[in-house]
Write a protein that holds these residues in place. Structure first.
Motif, mmCIF file in Angstrom:
data_model
loop_
_atom_site.group_PDB
_atom_site.id
_atom_site.type_symbol
_atom_site.label_atom_id
_atom_site.label_comp_id
_atom_site.label_asym_id
_atom_site.label_seq_id
_atom_site.Cartn_x
_atom_site.Cartn_y
_atom_site.Cartn_z
ATOM 1 N N THR A 32 0.839 -1.203 0.000
ATOM 2 C CA THR A 32 0.000 0.000 0.000
ATOM 3 C C THR A 32 0.871 1.248 0.000
ATOM 4 N N SER A 33 0.594 2.161 -0.927
ATOM 5 C CA SER A 33 1.330 3.427 -0.941
ATOM 6 C C SER A 33 0.711 4.392 0.067
ATOM 7 N N ASP A 34 1.487 5.426 0.446
ATOM 8 C CA ASP A 34 1.030 6.392 1.449
ATOM 9 C C ASP A 34 -0.297 7.041 1.074
ATOM 10 N N ALA A 35 -0.515 7.224 -0.220
ATOM 11 C CA ALA A 35 -1.724 7.928 -0.672
ATOM 12 C C ALA A 35 -2.993 7.108 -0.471
ATOM 13 N N PHE A 36 -2.853 5.800 -0.252
ATOM 14 C CA PHE A 36 -4.040 4.939 -0.189
ATOM 15 C C PHE A 36 -4.062 4.084 1.080
ATOM 16 N N LEU A 37 -3.598 4.656 2.186
ATOM 17 C CA LEU A 37 -3.574 3.906 3.439
ATOM 18 C C LEU A 37 -4.976 3.538 3.900
ATOM 19 N N ASP A 38 -5.938 4.469 3.740
ATOM 20 C CA ASP A 38 -7.312 4.173 4.151
ATOM 21 C C ASP A 38 -7.896 3.041 3.310
ATOM 22 N N THR A 39 -7.639 3.085 2.003
ATOM 23 C CA THR A 39 -8.094 1.999 1.128
ATOM 24 C C THR A 39 -7.475 0.678 1.567
ATOM 25 N N GLY A 40 -6.173 0.704 1.891
ATOM 26 C CA GLY A 40 -5.495 -0.503 2.338
ATOM 27 C C GLY A 40 -6.069 -1.047 3.627
ATOM 28 N N ASN A 41 -6.418 -0.154 4.553
ATOM 29 C CA ASN A 41 -7.018 -0.590 5.816
ATOM 30 C C ASN A 41 -8.350 -1.288 5.573
ATOM 31 N N ASP A 42 -9.182 -0.659 4.752
ATOM 32 C CA ASP A 42 -10.499 -1.242 4.456
ATOM 33 C C ASP A 42 -10.358 -2.577 3.736
ATOM 34 N N LEU A 43 -9.426 -2.628 2.791
ATOM 35 C CA LEU A 43 -9.228 -3.854 2.021
ATOM 36 C C LEU A 43 -8.720 -4.980 2.922
ATOM 37 N N ALA A 44 -7.780 -4.660 3.809
ATOM 38 C CA ALA A 44 -7.249 -5.670 4.720
ATOM 39 C C ALA A 44 -8.346 -6.221 5.617
ATOM 40 N N THR A 45 -9.210 -5.349 6.120
ATOM 41 C CA THR A 45 -10.314 -5.790 6.975
ATOM 42 C C THR A 45 -11.260 -6.708 6.216
ATOM 43 N N GLU A 46 -11.539 -6.333 4.968
ATOM 44 C CA GLU A 46 -12.459 -7.119 4.151
ATOM 45 C C GLU A 46 -11.881 -8.501 3.825
ATOM 46 N N LEU A 47 -10.613 -8.526 3.433
ATOM 47 C CA LEU A 47 -9.987 -9.810 3.099
ATOM 48 C C LEU A 47 -9.845 -10.700 4.334
ATOM 49 N N ASP A 48 -9.571 -10.084 5.464
ATOM 50 C CA ASP A 48 -9.491 -10.851 6.703
ATOM 51 C C ASP A 48 -10.838 -11.496 7.025
ATOM 52 N N PHE A 50 -12.946 -12.504 4.912
ATOM 53 C CA PHE A 50 -13.140 -13.624 3.986
ATOM 54 C C PHE A 50 -12.248 -14.815 4.328
ATOM 55 N N GLY A 51 -11.394 -14.674 5.353
ATOM 56 C CA GLY A 51 -10.583 -15.803 5.804
ATOM 57 C C GLY A 51 -9.146 -15.816 5.332
ATOM 58 N N TYR A 52 -8.716 -14.775 4.631
ATOM 59 C CA TYR A 52 -7.325 -14.711 4.199
ATOM 60 C C TYR A 52 -6.422 -14.264 5.354
ATOM 61 N N ASP A 53 -5.193 -14.764 5.359
ATOM 62 C CA ASP A 53 -4.172 -14.298 6.298
ATOM 63 C C ASP A 53 -3.517 -13.079 5.662
ATOM 64 N N VAL A 54 -3.854 -11.883 6.147
ATOM 65 C CA VAL A 54 -3.480 -10.636 5.472
ATOM 66 C C VAL A 54 -2.319 -9.945 6.193
ATOM 67 N N HIS A 55 -1.332 -9.499 5.396
ATOM 68 C CA HIS A 55 -0.199 -8.735 5.921
ATOM 69 C C HIS A 55 -0.090 -7.439 5.124
ATOM 70 N N ARG A 56 0.428 -6.398 5.765
ATOM 71 C CA ARG A 56 0.517 -5.089 5.110
ATOM 72 C C ARG A 56 1.961 -4.631 5.003
ATOM 73 N N ARG A 57 2.320 -4.021 3.887
ATOM 74 C CA ARG A 57 3.594 -3.331 3.717
ATOM 75 C C ARG A 57 3.302 -1.977 3.072
ATOM 76 N N THR A 58 3.900 -0.924 3.601
ATOM 77 C CA THR A 58 3.747 0.406 3.012
ATOM 78 C C THR A 58 4.918 0.663 2.072
ATOM 79 N N ILE A 59 4.615 1.138 0.856
ATOM 80 C CA ILE A 59 5.652 1.370 -0.151
ATOM 81 C C ILE A 59 5.552 2.782 -0.703
ATOM 82 N N ASN A 60 6.629 3.243 -1.307
ATOM 83 C CA ASN A 60 6.633 4.481 -2.078
ATOM 84 C C ASN A 60 6.396 4.097 -3.535
#
Length: 216
Positions: A32-48, A50-60
């Motif tokens: 997830t890039s800095d500009a879309f942290l909120d999108t990444g948070n929502d997506l991680a919650t949604e995928l979690d 659904f039963g996926y093991d979700v990990h996050r990394r912030t990138i430029n």
């Protein structure tokens, strides 16, 4: 079970389509890039959910090295995983970095198409790209590294198609040793050889150039 690395921007529907196309996804790494942290948070919650093991990394998203390094690190930490990389989302630089990285780590890159009619089978919307026959081991060291670096330096100077004996003389090593390491680098796609009469000429590949530029 497979592990998917997923760079993303604001759009996320292609991510769901891509994961649905693979029936045995266990772990998802979101880049997830800095500009879309909120999108990444929502997506991680949604995928979690659904039963996926979700990990996050912030990138430029505008720094190639900042895209490549996390992917290589994920692969290092999951050496037994069957790895896929969704190259659909993010900037062009992110897509290029993700695609190039897949060749280093032996992952399968795939692209998710937009539906045109809404009736296409999900499998028809996912295009897998070819991958190399063998991923890098991440440990190009010692004399093998010296061989690659020497051929890379000469390549930048415009000197290509060098002979084994040229490398041996430069590194003060026997031709038999040089031959062994050139063959290993050839297997990994970093060098390639061409028979010239009774001799073999050695060339740096595009993958070799990328590897040297990212690890120098």
């Amino acid at each position: 079970m497979s592990t998917h690395i997923v760079p993303h921007g604001r759009a996320i529907e292609h991510i769901h389509r891509g994961l649905r196309a693979f029936g045995s996804v266990e772990t998802v790494y979101l880049l997830t890039s800095d500009a879309f942290l909120d999108t990444g948070n929502d997506l991680a919650t949604e995928l979690d959910r659904f039963g996926y093991d979700v990990h996050r990394r912030t990138i430029n998203a505008f720094d190639l090295r900042d895209v490549v390094d996390p992917i290589v690190d994920i692969a290092k930490n999951n050496p037994q995983a069957t790895m896929y990389i969704n190259i659909t989302g993010g900037t062009n630089l992110v897509a290029g970095g993700a695609t190039s990285s897949s060749f280093f780590v032996g992952a399968t890159p795939y692209y998710v198409l937009e539906p045109q009619t809404g009736e296409e089978p999900i499998d028809d919307l996912v295009l897998e790209l070819p991958t190399p026959k063998q991923p890098l081991t991440f440990e190009v060291e010692g004399l093998q590294r010296n061989v690659l670096t020497t051929v890379g330096r000469w390549d930048k100077e415009g000197r290509t198609g060098v002979l084994y004996r040229d490398i041996g003389e430069e590194l003060k090593e026997a031709a038999q040793k040089i031959s062994y390491h050139v063959n290993r680098l050839d297997e990994q796609g970093l060098l390639e050889t061409e028979t010239d009469g009774r001799s073999k000429r050695v060339y740096l590949t595009d993958m070799g150039r990328l590897y040297l530029s990212w690890t120098r």
